[in-house]
Design an enzyme around this catalytic site. Structure first.
Site, PDB file in Angstrom:
ATOM      1  N   LYS A  42       1.035  -1.193  -0.177  1.00  0.00           N
ATOM      2  CA  LYS A  42      -0.226   0.129  -0.050  1.00  0.00           C
ATOM      3  C   LYS A  42       0.844   1.147  -0.088  1.00  0.00           C
ATOM      4  O   LYS A  42       1.832   1.372   0.738  1.00  0.00           O
ATOM      5  CB  LYS A  42      -0.895   0.096   1.384  1.00  0.00           C
ATOM      6  CG  LYS A  42      -1.838   1.225   1.112  1.00  0.00           C
ATOM      7  CD  LYS A  42      -2.550   1.481   2.321  1.00  0.00           C
ATOM      8  CE  LYS A  42      -1.975   2.524   3.208  1.00  0.00           C
ATOM      9  NZ  LYS A  42      -1.609   4.016   2.636  1.00  0.00           N
TER      10      LYS A  42
ATOM     11  N   GLU B 108      10.513   0.513  10.098  1.00  0.00           N
ATOM     12  CA  GLU B 108      11.638   1.542   9.848  1.00  0.00           C
ATOM     13  C   GLU B 108      11.011   2.798  10.302  1.00  0.00           C
ATOM     14  O   GLU B 108       9.871   3.330   9.522  1.00  0.00           O
ATOM     15  CB  GLU B 108      12.092   1.312   8.521  1.00  0.00           C
ATOM     16  CG  GLU B 108      13.420   1.871   8.159  1.00  0.00           C
ATOM     17  CD  GLU B 108      13.379   3.554   7.738  1.00  0.00           C
ATOM     18  OE1 GLU B 108      13.226   4.404   8.846  1.00  0.00           O
ATOM     19  OE2 GLU B 108      13.425   3.620   6.418  1.00  0.00           O
TER      20      GLU B 108
ATOM     21  N   CYS C 110      13.974  10.242   6.947  1.00  0.00           N
ATOM     22  CA  CYS C 110      13.801   9.712   8.352  1.00  0.00           C
ATOM     23  C   CYS C 110      15.215   9.735   9.211  1.00  0.00           C
ATOM     24  O   CYS C 110      15.247   9.802  10.216  1.00  0.00           O
ATOM     25  CB  CYS C 110      13.264   8.086   8.361  1.00  0.00           C
ATOM     26  SG  CYS C 110      13.833   7.190   7.150  1.00  0.00           S
TER      27      CYS C 110
ATOM     28  N   GLU D 200      10.694  14.660  15.981  1.00  0.00           N
ATOM     29  CA  GLU D 200      11.211  14.732  14.445  1.00  0.00           C
ATOM     30  C   GLU D 200      10.415  15.646  13.773  1.00  0.00           C
ATOM     31  O   GLU D 200       9.014  15.790  13.781  1.00  0.00           O
ATOM     32  CB  GLU D 200      10.822  13.553  14.025  1.00  0.00           C
ATOM     33  CG  GLU D 200      11.389  13.088  12.496  1.00  0.00           C
ATOM     34  CD  GLU D 200      11.210  11.756  11.984  1.00  0.00           C
ATOM     35  OE1 GLU D 200       9.835  11.022  12.231  1.00  0.00           O
ATOM     36  OE2 GLU D 200      11.635  11.240  11.171  1.00  0.00           O
TER      37      GLU D 200
HETATM   38  P1  ADP Z   1       3.384  10.308   8.076  1.00  0.00           P
HETATM   39  O1  ADP Z   1       3.170  10.888   9.348  1.00  0.00           O
HETATM   40  O2  ADP Z   1       4.737  10.801   7.587  1.00  0.00           O
HETATM   41  O3  ADP Z   1       2.469  10.804   7.040  1.00  0.00           O
HETATM   42  P2  ADP Z   1       2.540   7.924   8.537  1.00  0.00           P
HETATM   43  O4  ADP Z   1       3.088   6.913   9.302  1.00  0.00           O
HETATM   44  O5  ADP Z   1       1.225   8.554   9.089  1.00  0.00           O
HETATM   45  O6  ADP Z   1       3.571   8.914   7.958  1.00  0.00           O
HETATM   46  O7  ADP Z   1       2.174   7.216   7.163  1.00  0.00           O
HETATM   47  C1  ADP Z   1       3.068   6.274   6.617  1.00  0.00           C
HETATM   48  C2  ADP Z   1       2.203   5.029   5.905  1.00  0.00           C
HETATM   49  O8  ADP Z   1       1.352   4.373   7.132  1.00  0.00           O
HETATM   50  C3  ADP Z   1       1.345   5.343   4.827  1.00  0.00           C
HETATM   51  O9  ADP Z   1       1.197   4.545   3.856  1.00  0.00           O
HETATM   52  C4  ADP Z   1       0.013   5.487   5.404  1.00  0.00           C
HETATM   53  O10 ADP Z   1      -1.268   5.630   4.831  1.00  0.00           O
HETATM   54  C5  ADP Z   1       0.101   4.337   6.474  1.00  0.00           C
HETATM   55  N1  ADP Z   1      -0.952   4.685   7.575  1.00  0.00           N
HETATM   56  C6  ADP Z   1      -1.291   5.545   8.333  1.00  0.00           C
HETATM   57  N2  ADP Z   1      -1.934   5.111   9.543  1.00  0.00           N
HETATM   58  C7  ADP Z   1      -2.226   3.790   9.330  1.00  0.00           C
HETATM   59  C8  ADP Z   1      -2.639   2.894  10.301  1.00  0.00           C
HETATM   60  N3  ADP Z   1      -3.301   2.912  11.529  1.00  0.00           N
HETATM   61  N4  ADP Z   1      -2.543   1.368   9.752  1.00  0.00           N
HETATM   62  C9  ADP Z   1      -1.623   1.135   9.032  1.00  0.00           C
HETATM   63  N5  ADP Z   1      -1.017   1.828   8.109  1.00  0.00           N
HETATM   64  C10 ADP Z   1      -1.302   3.243   8.262  1.00  0.00           C
END
Ligand code: ADP
Length: 496
Positions: free
Chosen positions: A187, A263, A297, A394
């Protein structure tokens, strides 16, 4: 319709798939939902793509399961490697388009996007080379036993990637998973789905059997959460924020205890000693924080400079940061484009305001550039204390803090003063200092007299709250294989 004709600023036109890539076909989501993709350079809508919900994740996982139990299981390691190498070749053939899509969608400078495409091809080819070198062992225990240890694929791997390096993360995840014989449901981040869908076209062209690699666009709380908690996903690999990493781990624990690799974030120290070549150090410190607009990161966001050279360093670093070309990502001179989204822009500006309120001094930057697009000036804070939010959290933007240290021991102590442990750097001309400090820093990667020079042959990942497991290099193969011990009794029955 699951594809549209898109224009890129200098490249003309290309066919952009917009569907979910499942079983080697681009399809609409079951619920028929779509979402808009925003161009961060001018805030216009580029196009809409189909959105995966839980039902689509189920379909993609079934396809991956079927491929894992069927065609892919029977594929020879040699052929797995051949397919990955073919995919790498296709990345190179489509490099211009792939880089343009990446710049359009993510806002990264085109020269950097080209670098990402080349590194993605390098990574895929590297793992293609590993596919037929994943070997087991024979272990002698007693004379009447024959033991062998096998490395087997884990099964269906859910992979959730972020928006800062969409193509690179795609290849870091898919390369080792597929080399080891797994199948994948990946995804993308909702901010940047386009390059991954373009790359999905190349999967089919490379000749992968249907269902081996499935790529879906969708939101974290819906499709991401569905992958993390899916009962038929055997492993989840996640790259993103520490907050979401925790949720992924909980979802894995609360469902089928799938294997998890993470990561996550960082707040990496970049330490400059008085004996460093100062101009060289400044180039790397500048690259360490401002590369990819600070959206790394492993960004070197905490700079520590030895007292005796501090004033000179600040003056030169400020001059250097002010020279960074910020602007249109499609301009070949541009080093820094816009931040990826309004949300990220607001977060970063929030941190800048917070730093000012806490008493930190803005040496340069601190402001928005223009009034369209998410551009932020390269920003340097001084007069900071270790307890400030801008030093501890961060920021994920073009913002760093610089402070002084006196001794090597102090540098190590403050360098390690963080919950994170992804990366660090040391700038010095003294070999002993380089080795001593590198060994003492609690980080997955330490660069000496450089920064951000990642390579697919070298493991990357975090100590402490920066993650679990390692990506890249041979180390990544451990994340995508199960170890099986087969113990064969050669002698008579032991009892009776
Ligand atoms: P950022 O804050 O930098 O946008 P995220 O950690 O929110 O980073 O997002 C990284 C990835 O994790 C994206 O593909 C996002 O759609 C996905 N993501 C966000 N929330 C969830 C969740 N609750 N479960 C699984 N994947 C998630």
């Amino acid at each position: 319709m699951t594809s549209i004709r898109l224009k890129t600023p200098h490249n003309g036109e290309y066919d952009q798939p917009t569907g979910l890539f499942i079983n080697n076909e681009f399809v609409k989501g079951v619920d028929g939902k779509t979402f808009e993709v925003i161009n961060p350079t001018d805030e216009t809508v580029i196009c809409s793509v189909h959105e995966a919900t839980e039902k689509d994740v189920d379909i993609a996982v079934s396809a991956a399961r079927k491929a894992f139990e069927g065609a892919w299981r029977k594929e020879t390691p040699e052929n797995r490697g051949r397919l990955l190498v073919k995919l790498a070749d296709l990345f190179e053939q489509h490099a211009e388009d792939l880089a343009a899509v990446e710049s359009l969608d993510n806002g990264k400078a085109i020269s950097m996007a080209k670098g990402d495409v080349a590194a993605s091809a390098g990574c895929l080819r590297y793992y293609g080379g590993w596919a037929d070198k994943i070997e087991g062992k024979v272990v002698d225990t007693t004379p009447d036993t024959f033991n062998y240890i096998k490395k087997e694929p884990i099964g269906v791997c859910g992979q959730i990637i972020p928006w800062n390096f969409p193509l690179l993360m795609w290849s870091w995840k898919i390369g080792p998973a597929v080399a080891c014989g797994n199948t994948v449901v990946l995804k993308t981040a909702e901010q940047t789905p386009l390059s991954a869908l373009y790359a999905a076209k190349l999967i089919k062209e490379a000749g992968f059997p249907p269902g081996v690699i499935n790529v879906v666009s969708g939101f974290g709380k819906v499709a991401g959460a569905a992958i993390a908690s899916h009962m038929d996903v055997d492993k989840v690999a996640f790259t993103g924020s520490t907050v979401v990493g925790r949720q992924v781990m909980k979802a894995a624990a609360g469902s089928n205890l799938k294997k998890v690799t993470l990561e996550l974030g960082g707040k990496s120290p970049n330490i400059v000693f008085e004996d460093a070549d100062i101009d060289n150090a400044i180039s790397w410190v500048n690259f360490g924080i401002y590369f990819n607009h600070g959206q790394c990161c492993c960004a070197g966001s905490r700079v520590y400079v030895q007292e005796s050279i501090y004033d000179k360093f600040i003056q030169k670093f400020k001059e250097r940061a002010e020279q960074n070309a910020v602007g249109d990502p499609f301009h070949h001179e541009t080093f820094q484009g816009p931040q990826v989204s309004q949300l990220q822009f607001d977060r970063i500006m929030g941190y800048i305001e917070d730093g000012k309120k806490a008493g930190a001094v803005v040496e340069t930057g601190g402001k928005r550039i223009g009034d369209k697009g998410f551009f932020i000036e390269p920003t340097i804070f001084t007069n900071v204390t270790e307890d400030m939010k801008i030093v501890q959290e961060e920021i994920f933007g073009p913002v760093c803090t610089v402070s002084k240290f006196k001794t090597k021991e102090e540098a190590i102590k403050i360098g390690n003063n963080t919950n994170y442990g992804l990366a660090a750097a040391v700038h010095t001309t003294n070999l002993n200092t380089a080795i001593e400090v590198s060994n003492a820093l609690r980080a997955g990667t330490v660069w000496v007299n450089s920064y951000n020079t990642l390579h697919w042959q070298l493991p990357f990942g975090g100590f402490k709250q920066s993650g679990h497991g390692r990506e890249l290099g041979e180390a990544a193969l451990n994340n995508y294989t199960e170890t099986k011990t087969v113990s064969i009794r050669l002698g008579d029955a032991l009892f009776g």
